[in-house]
Design a protein around this motif. Structure first.
Motif, PDB file in Angstrom:
ATOM      1  N   GLU A 145      45.518  39.527 -13.582  1.00 43.70           N
ATOM      2  CA  GLU A 145      46.435  39.137 -12.520  1.00 43.70           C
ATOM      3  C   GLU A 145      46.937  40.335 -11.722  1.00 43.70           C
ATOM      4  O   GLU A 145      47.254  40.212 -10.540  1.00 43.70           O
ATOM      5  CB  GLU A 145      47.622  38.375 -13.112  1.00 43.70           C
ATOM      6  CG  GLU A 145      47.282  37.008 -13.681  1.00 43.70           C
ATOM      7  CD  GLU A 145      46.831  36.044 -12.596  1.00 43.70           C
ATOM      8  OE1 GLU A 145      47.433  36.057 -11.495  1.00 43.70           O
ATOM      9  OE2 GLU A 145      45.868  35.275 -12.845  1.00 43.70           O
ATOM     10  N   MET A 146      47.006  41.486 -12.348  1.00 41.98           N
ATOM     11  CA  MET A 146      47.540  42.688 -11.695  1.00 41.98           C
ATOM     12  C   MET A 146      46.500  43.426 -10.867  1.00 41.98           C
ATOM     13  O   MET A 146      46.841  44.206  -9.981  1.00 41.98           O
ATOM     14  CB  MET A 146      48.102  43.654 -12.749  1.00 41.98           C
ATOM     15  CG  MET A 146      49.280  43.113 -13.541  1.00 41.98           C
ATOM     16  SD  MET A 146      49.790  44.249 -14.862  1.00 41.98           S
ATOM     17  CE  MET A 146      50.484  45.607 -13.895  1.00 41.98           C
ATOM     18  N   LEU A 147      45.239  43.223 -11.150  1.00 40.91           N
ATOM     19  CA  LEU A 147      44.188  44.024 -10.537  1.00 40.91           C
ATOM     20  C   LEU A 147      43.959  43.670  -9.071  1.00 40.91           C
ATOM     21  O   LEU A 147      43.952  42.507  -8.693  1.00 40.91           O
ATOM     22  CB  LEU A 147      42.877  43.842 -11.306  1.00 40.91           C
ATOM     23  CG  LEU A 147      42.809  44.485 -12.697  1.00 40.91           C
ATOM     24  CD1 LEU A 147      41.598  43.976 -13.460  1.00 40.91           C
ATOM     25  CD2 LEU A 147      42.773  46.015 -12.581  1.00 40.91           C
ATOM     26  N   ASP A 148      43.804  44.706  -8.249  1.00 44.74           N
ATOM     27  CA  ASP A 148      43.339  44.571  -6.873  1.00 44.74           C
ATOM     28  C   ASP A 148      42.673  45.872  -6.484  1.00 44.74           C
ATOM     29  O   ASP A 148      42.549  46.794  -7.304  1.00 44.74           O
ATOM     30  CB  ASP A 148      44.476  44.182  -5.922  1.00 44.74           C
ATOM     31  CG  ASP A 148      45.588  45.222  -5.839  1.00 44.74           C
ATOM     32  OD1 ASP A 148      45.330  46.432  -6.085  1.00 44.74           O
ATOM     33  OD2 ASP A 148      46.740  44.856  -5.538  1.00 44.74           O
ATOM     34  N   GLU A 149      42.235  45.956  -5.232  1.00 38.62           N
ATOM     35  CA  GLU A 149      41.469  47.134  -4.794  1.00 38.62           C
ATOM     36  C   GLU A 149      42.294  48.408  -4.753  1.00 38.62           C
ATOM     37  O   GLU A 149      41.742  49.496  -4.639  1.00 38.62           O
ATOM     38  CB  GLU A 149      40.844  46.865  -3.420  1.00 38.62           C
ATOM     39  CG  GLU A 149      41.828  46.820  -2.245  1.00 38.62           C
ATOM     40  CD  GLU A 149      42.580  45.503  -2.165  1.00 38.62           C
ATOM     41  OE1 GLU A 149      43.489  45.400  -1.317  1.00 38.62           O
ATOM     42  OE2 GLU A 149      42.246  44.573  -2.944  1.00 38.62           O
ATOM     43  N   ARG A 150      43.609  48.302  -4.857  1.00 35.76           N
ATOM     44  CA  ARG A 150      44.436  49.507  -4.873  1.00 35.76           C
ATOM     45  C   ARG A 150      44.479  50.178  -6.237  1.00 35.76           C
ATOM     46  O   ARG A 150      44.908  51.328  -6.341  1.00 35.76           O
ATOM     47  CB  ARG A 150      45.862  49.168  -4.436  1.00 35.76           C
ATOM     48  CG  ARG A 150      46.002  48.689  -2.988  1.00 35.76           C
ATOM     49  CD  ARG A 150      47.418  48.201  -2.736  1.00 35.76           C
ATOM     50  NE  ARG A 150      47.736  47.052  -3.593  1.00 35.76           N
ATOM     51  CZ  ARG A 150      48.969  46.653  -3.876  1.00 35.76           C
ATOM     52  NH1 ARG A 150      50.013  47.307  -3.368  1.00 35.76           N
ATOM     53  NH2 ARG A 150      49.170  45.601  -4.653  1.00 35.76           N
ATOM     54  N   VAL A 151      44.051  49.477  -7.277  1.00 34.61           N
ATOM     55  CA  VAL A 151      44.044  50.063  -8.623  1.00 34.61           C
ATOM     56  C   VAL A 151      42.857  51.013  -8.731  1.00 34.61           C
ATOM     57  O   VAL A 151      41.702  50.597  -8.657  1.00 34.61           O
ATOM     58  CB  VAL A 151      43.955  48.968  -9.706  1.00 34.61           C
ATOM     59  CG1 VAL A 151      43.871  49.616 -11.092  1.00 34.61           C
ATOM     60  CG2 VAL A 151      45.155  48.041  -9.625  1.00 34.61           C
ATOM     61  N   LYS A 152      43.159  52.292  -8.895  1.00 33.53           N
ATOM     62  CA  LYS A 152      42.103  53.302  -8.972  1.00 33.53           C
ATOM     63  C   LYS A 152      41.769  53.679 -10.408  1.00 33.53           C
ATOM     64  O   LYS A 152      40.669  54.158 -10.677  1.00 33.53           O
ATOM     65  CB  LYS A 152      42.527  54.557  -8.202  1.00 33.53           C
ATOM     66  CG  LYS A 152      42.868  54.292  -6.746  1.00 33.53           C
ATOM     67  CD  LYS A 152      41.727  53.612  -6.008  1.00 33.53           C
ATOM     68  CE  LYS A 152      42.089  53.331  -4.547  1.00 33.53           C
ATOM     69  NZ  LYS A 152      41.038  52.555  -3.859  1.00 33.53           N
ATOM     70  N   LEU A 153      42.739  53.492 -11.315  1.00 33.67           N
ATOM     71  CA  LEU A 153      42.524  53.921 -12.698  1.00 33.67           C
ATOM     72  C   LEU A 153      43.297  53.022 -13.650  1.00 33.67           C
ATOM     73  O   LEU A 153      44.450  52.662 -13.382  1.00 33.67           O
ATOM     74  CB  LEU A 153      42.991  55.375 -12.888  1.00 33.67           C
ATOM     75  CG  LEU A 153      42.873  55.929 -14.306  1.00 33.67           C
ATOM     76  CD1 LEU A 153      41.402  56.152 -14.675  1.00 33.67           C
ATOM     77  CD2 LEU A 153      43.656  57.226 -14.461  1.00 33.67           C
TER      78      LEU A 153
END
Length: 391
Positions: A145-153
């Motif tokens: 639910e938290m993941l999107d393209e802004r998550v780099k690591l």
């Protein structure tokens, strides 16, 4: 067939004390000692450069040994002077900018959290904790639910310093890769007691130490950098080992994982580390895992039966770390009392795993970690010592 008598013969100190601190710094077996001491002696005879040249083939073969241990290719392996150095080298190479997100678990280790928060503050990135599920491990559904393209690591601690929990690395990696995030696995507490294979876990980067469950020397570490993510990383701490000075204004960096190594190193310790990996491979990781888990379960059951003792381990799957508290006794006090009974343990405090310890209302725990060289009778001896010291 696991030969307890043989591994105890390789570890003479295991007969003199009940050693339950392999999660801190374990007892190295005799082949590791022989490599380290022997190479130091050779350095004293002909100098460090000459001694290293004599062992060039063995040092080079070490990349293949760790590739076998960690489910990687030799060019995906780098040697460092600690798990911290490995982790920092990998993290520092991950590009981060304003608005980017870094996800951590609630069992994140302070040694990782501090540099993450420091760098995020410098560049304007956000650091967010993934909730734990009811068992205490990372909640994969919440992560999705938290993941999107802004998550780099995604920074994932495989086995935390303060409990027997084993986090579901494969599930985390699969979810993170759906949005292109990198996964850095901190295997500091899992390498040497569990199978840790990059090809099976699917993570992009692995950092680990030699001194804990692998039973290598202090001052040694290893880093795995998978081939398919190298182009996404920007190593910054480089020297004449990491690259070449090819023109007055031009350098050429290595294209393999050794770009994260530095020129100066203790080759005596590295040879000891390679010997430790060979020792583990010869014993077999499946057998090691079985023996360690058997000791841990015996210890948990014994401690849980004592009045005033609370076992504090969490997670659906548990490894070799057993943590507990004793009513009316501080953790450090218990450590010293147990030492007087010939039992070596360590402690873990809220500052090392702030999110998890705060969430569970704990300030400190006693940490006991029995490796495969500990006899079952010694586990019972430790439980009896806790009983006596807790009165």
């Amino acid at each position: 067939m696991f030969d307890l008598a043989a591994v105890r013969a390789d570890t003479p100190a295991a007969s003199r004390r009940v050693f339950l601190d392999s999660a801190g710094s374990s007892l190295p077996p005799r082949p590791v000692l022989d490599e380290v001491i022997g190479h130091l002696g050779r350095e004293a005879e002909i100098g460090g450069y000459g001694a290293a040249r004599e062992r060039e083939d063995d040092l080079e073969a070490g990349y293949g040994v760790f590739a076998e241990l960690l489910g990687a290719e030799p060019d995906e392996i780098a040697f460092t002077d600690s798990a911290t150095r490995s982790w920092l080298a990998a993290f520092d190479a991950v590009p981060l900018a304003e608005g980017d997100r870094v996800l951590v678990t609630e069992v994140e280790y302070a040694g990782n959290a501090i540099p993450i928060l420091h760098r995020a503050g410098q560049v304007g990135a956000r650091v967010e904790a993934i909730p734990s599920d009811g068992a205490g491990q990372v909640d994969v559904a919440a992560l999705e639910e938290m993941l999107d393209e802004r998550v780099k690591l995604v920074s994932l601690v495989h086995v935390p310093t303060n409990s027997g929990l084993v986090n579901p690395a494969r599930e985390v990696a699969d979810a993170a890769h759906e949005v292109g995030a990198l996964v850095l696995l901190d295997a500091c507490q899992s390498i040497g007691q569990l199978p840790v294979r990059a090809d099976e876990l699917g993570v992009d980067l692995i950092s680990a130490t030699g001194r804990k469950w692998l039973r290598g020397p202090r001052g040694t570490g290893v880093l795995v950098v998978r081939r398919d993510v190298r182009h996404r990383l920007v190593p910054r701490l480089v020297d004449l080992h990491s690259g070449e000075w090819v023109a007055p204004q031009e350098i050429k960096l290595r294209e393999d994982a050794r770009v994260y190594e530095l020129w100066e190193a203790s080759f005596a310790d590295r040879l000891g580390l390679i010997a430790a990996a060979k020792y583990a491979l010869d014993l077999g990781l499946d057998d090691i895992t079985r023996e360690v888990r058997a000791r841990a379960e015996q210890l948990r059951q014994g401690l849980a039966a004592l009045p005033g003792v609370d076992v504090r381990d969490i997670g659906e799957q548990k490894a070799g770390i057993v943590t507990f508290t004793v009513a009316g006794r501080r953790a450090v006090e218990m450590r010293e009392l147990l030492a007087g009974h010939g039992v070596t343990v360590s402690t873990s405090h809220v500052g090392s795993t702030l999110l998890d310890m705060t969430r569970r209302g704990l300030d400190e725990v006693v940490r006991a970690s029995a490796h495969y060289f500990v006899e079952p009778a010694q586990v019972d001896q430790a439980v009896e010592a806790v009983s006596r010291c807790g009165r």
